[in-house]
Design an enzyme around this catalytic site. Structure first.
Site, PDB file in Angstrom:
ATOM      1  N   ARG A   9      16.043   3.379  14.337  1.00  0.00           N
ATOM      2  CA  ARG A   9      15.219   3.602  13.139  1.00  0.00           C
ATOM      3  C   ARG A   9      15.649   4.947  12.565  1.00  0.00           C
ATOM      4  NH1 ARG A   9       8.798   2.933  12.325  1.00  0.00           N
ATOM      5  NH2 ARG A   9       9.604   0.852  11.952  1.00  0.00           N
TER       6      ARG A   9
ATOM      7  N   HIS B  18      14.237  -3.091   6.116  1.00  0.00           N
ATOM      8  CA  HIS B  18      13.508  -3.297   7.377  1.00  0.00           C
ATOM      9  C   HIS B  18      13.643  -4.779   7.753  1.00  0.00           C
ATOM     10  CE1 HIS B  18      10.931  -2.515  10.637  1.00  0.00           C
ATOM     11  NE2 HIS B  18       9.784  -2.275  10.039  1.00  0.00           N
TER      12      HIS B  18
ATOM     13  N   GLN C 216      11.287  -6.675  10.336  1.00  0.00           N
ATOM     14  CA  GLN C 216       9.929  -6.910   9.845  1.00  0.00           C
ATOM     15  C   GLN C 216       9.856  -8.218   9.058  1.00  0.00           C
ATOM     16  OE1 GLN C 216       6.955  -4.834  10.069  1.00  0.00           O
ATOM     17  NE2 GLN C 216       6.160  -6.813   9.411  1.00  0.00           N
TER      18      GLN C 216
ATOM     19  N   ASP D  52       2.332  -2.811   1.170  1.00  0.00           N
ATOM     20  CA  ASP D  52       2.788  -1.775   2.106  1.00  0.00           C
ATOM     21  C   ASP D  52       2.241  -0.446   1.586  1.00  0.00           C
ATOM     22  OD1 ASP D  52       4.182  -0.309   4.022  1.00  0.00           O
ATOM     23  OD2 ASP D  52       6.128  -0.482   3.032  1.00  0.00           O
TER      24      ASP D  52
ATOM     25  N   CYS E 187       2.889  -5.046   6.438  1.00  0.00           N
ATOM     26  CA  CYS E 187       3.745  -4.762   7.601  1.00  0.00           C
ATOM     27  C   CYS E 187       3.055  -3.807   8.577  1.00  0.00           C
ATOM     28  CB  CYS E 187       5.080  -4.193   7.136  1.00  0.00           C
ATOM     29  SG  CYS E 187       4.897  -2.729   6.097  1.00  0.00           S
TER      30      CYS E 187
ATOM     31  N   ARG F 279       6.507  -9.558  15.492  1.00  0.00           N
ATOM     32  CA  ARG F 279       7.632  -8.632  15.536  1.00  0.00           C
ATOM     33  C   ARG F 279       8.399  -8.824  16.841  1.00  0.00           C
ATOM     34  NH1 ARG F 279       7.911  -3.863  12.739  1.00  0.00           N
ATOM     35  NH2 ARG F 279       9.911  -3.724  13.810  1.00  0.00           N
TER      36      ARG F 279
HETATM   37  N1  NVA Z   1       7.667   1.407   3.835  1.00  0.00           N
HETATM   38  C1  NVA Z   1       7.139   1.867   5.095  1.00  0.00           C
HETATM   39  C2  NVA Z   1       7.245   0.794   6.132  1.00  0.00           C
HETATM   40  C3  NVA Z   1       6.658   1.149   7.469  1.00  0.00           C
HETATM   41  C4  NVA Z   1       6.824   0.065   8.466  1.00  0.00           C
HETATM   42  C5  NVA Z   1       7.881   3.111   5.538  1.00  0.00           C
HETATM   43  O1  NVA Z   1       9.112   3.138   5.421  1.00  0.00           O
HETATM   44  O2  NVA Z   1       7.221   4.069   5.955  1.00  0.00           O
HETATM   45  N1   CP Z   2       5.737  -2.245  10.715  1.00  0.00           N
HETATM   46  C1   CP Z   2       6.340  -1.299  11.449  1.00  0.00           C
HETATM   47  O1   CP Z   2       7.580  -1.191  11.492  1.00  0.00           O
HETATM   48  O2   CP Z   2       5.475  -0.498  12.123  1.00  0.00           O
HETATM   49  P1   CP Z   2       5.841   0.856  12.884  1.00  0.00           P
HETATM   50  O3   CP Z   2       6.301   1.826  11.832  1.00  0.00           O
HETATM   51  O4   CP Z   2       4.592   1.273  13.567  1.00  0.00           O
HETATM   52  O5   CP Z   2       6.961   0.566  13.844  1.00  0.00           O
END
Ligand code: NVA
Ligand code: CP
Length: 308
Positions: free
Chosen positions: A103, A130, A133, A222, A262, A290
């Site tokens: 990540r 992502h 997801q 989101d 998500c 997930r």
């Molecule tokens: N758009 C959000 C998704 C989190 C799973 C982020 O990147 O923080």
């Molecule tokens: N939806 C998701 O990726 O959650 P986290 O950021 O908690 O991993």
């Protein structure tokens, strides 16, 4: 040749369906508490440059359920791209591990990680997309609707990494995908163009949420400020006024509509408690899936990379 999963478009349509079938099979095994250890004696490094609950826990739990050992490397551990180059990290971890999940902020870094790693790399979110997801999301929709035919999804909110992976999916599975976002928060123009050009799905950008949700089978949202944008949160709250998912918006579809997010949700900001906790909300089914979607992705790419 090893296989990575950095974008949904790394898979063909047939491979997406195959992965969803595999996910259902693995989920059934997990429910029955049957042992299945294709990753015995194998290990995975999980690099997190950003925080996470679902991604970390689902990957770690899933990999260990499949018989392997997953290592968590947090933002202060390896300093990818800062303490050490992405390419060197890729080469080093490939000497220890059988797979890498990451990540990261910059999407270029995950592409570089995959380029230099000799083991499969899975994208656990970047600023750009992502994919894991949205694979879990489509599995969840399929479980609830039993079909993906004639699917209208309206995403209301920021044109961010989540939207980009929906676009990737829309290039593989036909759907009507509408993004309702304020002016200035539209998704990546180039990806929008490519997705439209692929010609498989109907894609629309709309700035009127009430009109955009008409006939939607799914309303998805989101956070308005993603990780790395939290200092803009107050300004975004002002700019996203009218884009909150509330009872009024859910009641404007003219049909039975599922609600998806998500997570993590900022309850009371982009969505109300009443929607999150309504019977039509499937947010926790999404979170649960997930793990099963990712397990399927890992089993598939490990197998095709000559691992198991
Ligand atoms: N758009 C959000 C998704 C989190 C799973 C982020 O990147 O923080
Ligand atoms: N939806 C998701 O990726 O959650 P986290 O950021 O908690 O991993």
């Amino acid at each position: 040749m090893k296989r990575d999963f950095l974008h949904i478009t790394d898979f063909t349509t047939e491979e997406i369906w195959e992965t969803l079938e595999l996910a259902k099979w693995l989920k059934d095994k997990f429910y029955k508490r049957e042992s299945y250890h294709p990753f015995a004696d194998e290990s995975m490094s999980m690099i997190f440059a950003k925080p996470s609950a679902r991604t970390r826990v689902s990957f770690e739990t899933g990999f260990s359920w499949l018989g392997g050992h997953a290592l968590y490397l947090g933002p202060n551990d390896i300093g990818i791209g800062k303490r050490e180059s992405v390419a060197d990290i890729a080469r080093v971890l490939s000497r220890y591990n059988d797979i890498i999940m990451a990540r990261l902020f910059d999407h270029k870094h995950i592409v570089e990680l995959a380029e230099y790693a000799t083991v499969p790399v899975v994208n656990g979110l970047t600023d750009y997309n992502h994919p894991c997801q949205i694979m879990a999301d489509i599995l969840t929709i399929f479980e609830h609707r039993k079909t993906l035919d004639d699917l209208k999804i309206t995403y209301v909110g920021d044109g961010n990494n989540i939207v980009h992976s929906w676009f990737e999916l829309a290039m593989r599975i036909p759907m009507n995908f509408v993004v309702a976002c304020p002016e200035g928060f539209t998704p990546d123009e180039e990806l929008l163009r490519v997705t439209k050009e692929a010609g498989l799905s109907e894609i629309e950008i709309n700035h009127d949420p009430i009109q955009a949700v008409k006939g939607a089978d799914v309303i998805y949202t989101d956070v308005w400020a993603s990780m790395g944008q939290k200092e803009e949160a107050d300004e975004r709250r002002r700019k996203f006024e009218g884009f909150q998912i509330n009872d009024k918006l859910m009641n404007s579809t003219g049909k039975e509509t599922l609600f998806m997010h998500c997570l993590p949700a900022e309850r009371g900001v982009e969505v109300t408690d009443s929607v999150c906790d309504a019977p039509y909300s499937i947010i926790f089914d999404e979170a649960e899936n997930r793990m099963h979607a990712q397990n399927a992705i890992m089993v598939k790419i490990m197998k095709e990379s000559g691992k198991r």
